[in-house]
Design an enzyme around this catalytic site. Structure first.
Site, PDB file in Angstrom:
ATOM      1  N   GLU A 176     -57.759 100.937  59.241  1.00  0.00           N
ATOM      2  CA  GLU A 176     -56.386 100.935  58.727  1.00  0.00           C
ATOM      3  C   GLU A 176     -56.332 100.345  57.320  1.00  0.00           C
ATOM      4  O   GLU A 176     -55.645 100.858  56.440  1.00  0.00           O
ATOM      5  CB  GLU A 176     -55.466 100.126  59.660  1.00  0.00           C
ATOM      6  CG  GLU A 176     -55.149 100.824  60.963  1.00  0.00           C
ATOM      7  CD  GLU A 176     -54.284 102.058  60.762  1.00  0.00           C
ATOM      8  OE1 GLU A 176     -53.369 102.011  59.934  1.00  0.00           O
ATOM      9  OE2 GLU A 176     -54.555 103.076  61.413  1.00  0.00           O
ATOM     10  N   CYS A 198     -36.577 120.075  63.501  1.00  0.00           N
ATOM     11  CA  CYS A 198     -36.705 119.390  62.204  1.00  0.00           C
ATOM     12  C   CYS A 198     -35.526 119.758  61.301  1.00  0.00           C
ATOM     13  O   CYS A 198     -35.374 120.919  60.898  1.00  0.00           O
ATOM     14  CB  CYS A 198     -38.015 119.775  61.539  1.00  0.00           C
ATOM     15  SG  CYS A 198     -38.189 119.074  59.889  1.00  0.00           S
ATOM     16  N   CYS A 253     -47.572 118.025  57.742  1.00  0.00           N
ATOM     17  CA  CYS A 253     -46.346 117.716  56.996  1.00  0.00           C
ATOM     18  C   CYS A 253     -46.727 117.092  55.656  1.00  0.00           C
ATOM     19  O   CYS A 253     -46.510 115.915  55.404  1.00  0.00           O
ATOM     20  CB  CYS A 253     -45.456 116.781  57.812  1.00  0.00           C
ATOM     21  SG  CYS A 253     -43.791 116.666  57.144  1.00  0.00           S
TER      22      CYS A 253
HETATM   23  S1  SF4 Z   1     -41.204 121.266  60.369  1.00  0.00           S
HETATM   24 FE1  SF4 Z   1     -40.493 119.352  59.489  1.00  0.00          FE
HETATM   25  S2  SF4 Z   1     -41.902 117.806  60.257  1.00  0.00           S
HETATM   26 FE2  SF4 Z   1     -42.851 119.789  60.586  1.00  0.00          FE
HETATM   27  S3  SF4 Z   1     -44.105 120.130  58.778  1.00  0.00           S
HETATM   28 FE3  SF4 Z   1     -42.146 121.081  58.373  1.00  0.00          FE
HETATM   29  S4  SF4 Z   1     -40.974 119.516  57.327  1.00  0.00           S
HETATM   30 FE4  SF4 Z   1     -42.698 118.469  58.290  1.00  0.00          FE
END
Ligand code: SF4
Length: 356
Positions: free
Chosen positions: A48, A223, A207
């Site tokens: 980490e 999302c 993401c």
């Molecule tokens: S759907 Fe939302 S959380 Fe998933 S990659 Fe796209 S922006 Fe990121």
């Protein structure tokens, strides 16, 4: 989304979100990294800290070397700072190495060589922030606590459509609360490790800051940012780091045997505790510090720019033909390449010496 709406948004998507992340991690997440598949807090903590400002591909070699040389926290605590810095050399951000060494010593002194199990105790150790403490507690001890590093902030602000400015402390606290609401339910204590890993993996591989791979994302159905069509506008952080600039002159003295004059920097200030060419604020101060008979050999090297997080360093090497009989400035020593290469050196100084 208004911050006061985030609690409702988080609780609305929480069950689907946590379950989706856990299932996705099982089949698509990372599982082969050397600090995974372990509940050893020493290894998790080490990884980490190393990963805080460094990419996985770079960390891999350093992690293996550290674990080979310091197999447990007691071995690291007993090492000298010079040895720790030497092994860290090249990773940069030496404050991480210094805190890591102090942390190991505190684990030994305060906790008998065993990392504490709860995030609230882990966070009292040097260099362990709230998110790192939560990662160690979740991975190693199954504590139900939320992480919120840079990658995870990006994922959560997008999923929740959280557009409050994260440079304002109260907004960041609101996001922490939302992150806690999104955790797998307390009735599934075994899920927290995989969920935590899944969030990290999502942020690192799907993401992404630019061009997130929403088509491959397990939470694309819930999302908010994807539904809006503007994922890249999140996270919102308006306050930019104030940058400054500084010019420094580096005395690059070399003796006829090819040794260079290096001194250990003070414990505070720039490059604290590292071995370094003597540093001066001006060309005149550098020349003034030289023994008189060496001044005539001083000549300018090629100046170069080294960019730090907050600052541009304009570095001016001054080359000098030294010898062991001359009283050189500072409390340094002549070191041959095979000696200085194993020491902790500032990255630009290592580069300079390696190219000479
Ligand atoms: S759907 Fe939302 S959380 Fe998933 S990659 Fe796209 S922006 Fe990121």
């Amino acid at each position: 989304m208004r911050p006061e709406g985030d609690a409702a948004a988080a609780s609305a998507v929480a069950p689907v979100f946590a379950q989706s992340v856990v299932l996705w991690q099982r089949t698509h997440g990372r599982s082969e990294l050397p600090w995974q598949n372990t509940r050893d807090p020493y290894r998790v903590w080490l990884s980490e800290v190393m990963l805080q400002q460094t990419q996985v591909s770079t960390v891999l070699g350093y992690f293996d070397r550290f674990v080979a040389r310091f197999p447990d926290v007691g071995a690291l605590a007993a090492a000298s700072e010079d040895e720790v810095f030497g092994l860290w050399s090249g990773l940069g951000y030496y404050s991480r190495a210094r805190n890591m060494h102090r942390c190991a010593q505190e684990v030994v002194a305060r906790f008998g060589g065993m990392f504490p199990r709860r995030a609230q105790d882990l966070v009292t150790l040097p260099g362990i922030g709230r998110s790192t403490a939560a990662a160690i507690a979740a991975f190693c001890f199954g504590e139900r606590v939320a992480i919120l590093d840079g990658n995870v902030k990006r994922v959560l602000t997008r999923v929740l459509g959280f557009d409050a400015d994260l440079s304002v402390a109260v907004n960041e606290r609101t996001l922490w609360d939302a992150a806690t609401q999104l955790l797998p339910p307390a009735s599934q204590p075994e899920a927290i490790g995989r969920y935590t890993q899944g969030l990290m993996d999502l942020g690192a591989t799907v993401c992404l800051p630019r061009k997130p791979a929403c088509m491959l994302c397990p939470v694309n159905g819930i999302c908010a940012a994807r539904l809006e069509g503007t994922p890249e506008k999140y996270p919102v952080k308006t306050r930019k780091l104030k940058r400054s600039a500084q010019s420094l002159w580096l005395l690059q003295a070399r003796d006829p045997a090819g040794r260079v004059w290096l001194e250990k920097r003070p414990a505070r200030g720039i490059w604290a505790g590292l071995y370094c060419l003597p540093v001066f604020d001006s060309d005149a101060a550098l020349i003034e510090a030289l023994p008189e008979r060496l001044r005539g050999s001083a000549r300018d090297g090629s100046p170069f720019l080294h960019v730090l997080t907050h600052k541009d360093l304009h570095l001016h090497p001054v080359l000098v033909d030294g010898d062991a009989a001359a009283a050189m400035p500072g409390d340094g020593q002549w070191l041959a390449p095979d000696a200085w290469q194993g020491l902790g050196l500032p990255a630009p100084v290592r580069k300079l010496l390696s190219s000479a």
